[in-house]
Scaffold this active site. Sequence first.
Site, PDB file in Angstrom:
ATOM      1  N   ARG A 171      19.964 -73.271 -28.694  1.00 42.48           N
ATOM      2  CA  ARG A 171      19.701 -74.488 -29.462  1.00 42.48           C
ATOM      3  C   ARG A 171      19.523 -74.167 -30.942  1.00 42.48           C
ATOM      4  O   ARG A 171      18.664 -74.726 -31.622  1.00 42.48           O
ATOM      5  CB  ARG A 171      18.459 -75.211 -28.918  1.00 42.48           C
ATOM      6  CG  ARG A 171      18.526 -75.564 -27.442  1.00 42.48           C
ATOM      7  CD  ARG A 171      19.657 -76.526 -27.131  1.00 42.48           C
ATOM      8  NE  ARG A 171      19.742 -76.750 -25.703  1.00 42.48           N
ATOM      9  CZ  ARG A 171      20.489 -76.020 -24.864  1.00 42.48           C
ATOM     10  NH1 ARG A 171      21.250 -75.041 -25.355  1.00 42.48           N
ATOM     11  NH2 ARG A 171      20.516 -76.257 -23.583  1.00 42.48           N
ATOM     12  N   SER A 245      15.637 -84.036 -24.303  1.00 39.03           N
ATOM     13  CA  SER A 245      14.693 -82.927 -24.135  1.00 39.03           C
ATOM     14  C   SER A 245      14.014 -82.630 -25.464  1.00 39.03           C
ATOM     15  O   SER A 245      14.671 -82.324 -26.447  1.00 39.03           O
ATOM     16  CB  SER A 245      15.431 -81.681 -23.635  1.00 39.03           C
ATOM     17  OG  SER A 245      16.026 -81.925 -22.379  1.00 39.03           O
ATOM     18  N   GLU A 341      12.765 -79.129 -29.948  1.00 41.31           N
ATOM     19  CA  GLU A 341      14.209 -79.145 -30.230  1.00 41.31           C
ATOM     20  C   GLU A 341      14.562 -80.030 -31.418  1.00 41.31           C
ATOM     21  O   GLU A 341      15.393 -79.629 -32.246  1.00 41.31           O
ATOM     22  CB  GLU A 341      14.995 -79.615 -29.001  1.00 41.31           C
ATOM     23  CG  GLU A 341      15.157 -78.569 -27.921  1.00 41.31           C
ATOM     24  CD  GLU A 341      16.251 -78.969 -26.923  1.00 41.31           C
ATOM     25  OE1 GLU A 341      17.164 -79.695 -27.317  1.00 41.31           O
ATOM     26  OE2 GLU A 341      16.171 -78.525 -25.765  1.00 41.31           O
TER      27      GLU A 341
END
Length: 345
Positions: A171, A245, A341
Amino acid sequence: MATMNFPDYIKRNVSLKPFNTFGMDVTALAYMEVKAVDDLVRVYGDARLMTLPRLVIGGGSNLLLTGCFEGLVMHMGIKGICLEKEDAEYIYLRAAAGEKWHDLVLWTLEKGFGGLENLSWIPGTVGAAPVQNIGAYGVEVQDRFFSLRAFDFESGEIVELGRSDCRFGYRDSIFKNAMKNRLVIVDVTFALPKNWHPNKGYAEVEKELERVGIADPSPAEVGRTIMQIRQRKLPNPAVLGNAGSFFKNPTVPAEKLFRLKSEYPEIPAYSQPDGRYRIAAGWLIDRCGWKGRRIGDAGVCEKQALVLVNYGNATGKDILALAEAIERDVFDRFSIRLEPEPVFV
């Protein structure tokens, strides 16, 4: 700054509520839709605009706005998908940064191309996908990435970057770090394998395919299966504000995992090439009792503990405070630090 005279293609004091999936109703001092590279060139050539902080947004699905933005928001709207070329191993396709990611996946599946199906039903745009190195069910963007073109706000030119240039990580990429405020992605080229094999490495996917009696799935069947799983597990941002998420799955050394398993034998963990293990952040959050809880209008999804939601009138600071409380509880119980994130602005 507030009294600056903007050119006519710039809008002033625009609400960003339609442009972020959390639904935060904050404003941008200046806003423009980028429909072509020439729009970026115009900004680069305007000394007044170049003095402003810049924020590039796509679908706003990986963004937490914690207040009004006193700068220029550039909303990527460049469109287009085309086949570039092919060789013995790959089909190469180019997609513009403003295309919706899921629309690109559907485009490939309609043509019978495999490679992106495990990334079905992920919100956001093509231009944002390499920034976050989005991933799901055993596949990341870097696995199908070939190159991209970006506008360089330092030189005023278009530059091309290959996979190694992007410094992809979990990520993560160079666009979230060293080149965060310098490069704006305008299009991305993907390499899709001709010798395609389904990636069914996740038990959830394999189980669902078995349930419907598909032993040898096509790319479209894998994509449809993953869409069904994700729709079942994740709230629709159009109904309940969220950014998918919210936390990365933390990675821990093998010895730490073994210590955790002595107390929590059921803890989900996945081995990594470097010998470490990735632990399911949603499981950690759930074990700390946060699943389904809310503080005012900021809450944790009832179906998936990894998703933080806006029940209507939460502010970005409310979501941030909730996230920090979750991080503290997980660390106090497991000695593991969760990392968000989304990008905070």
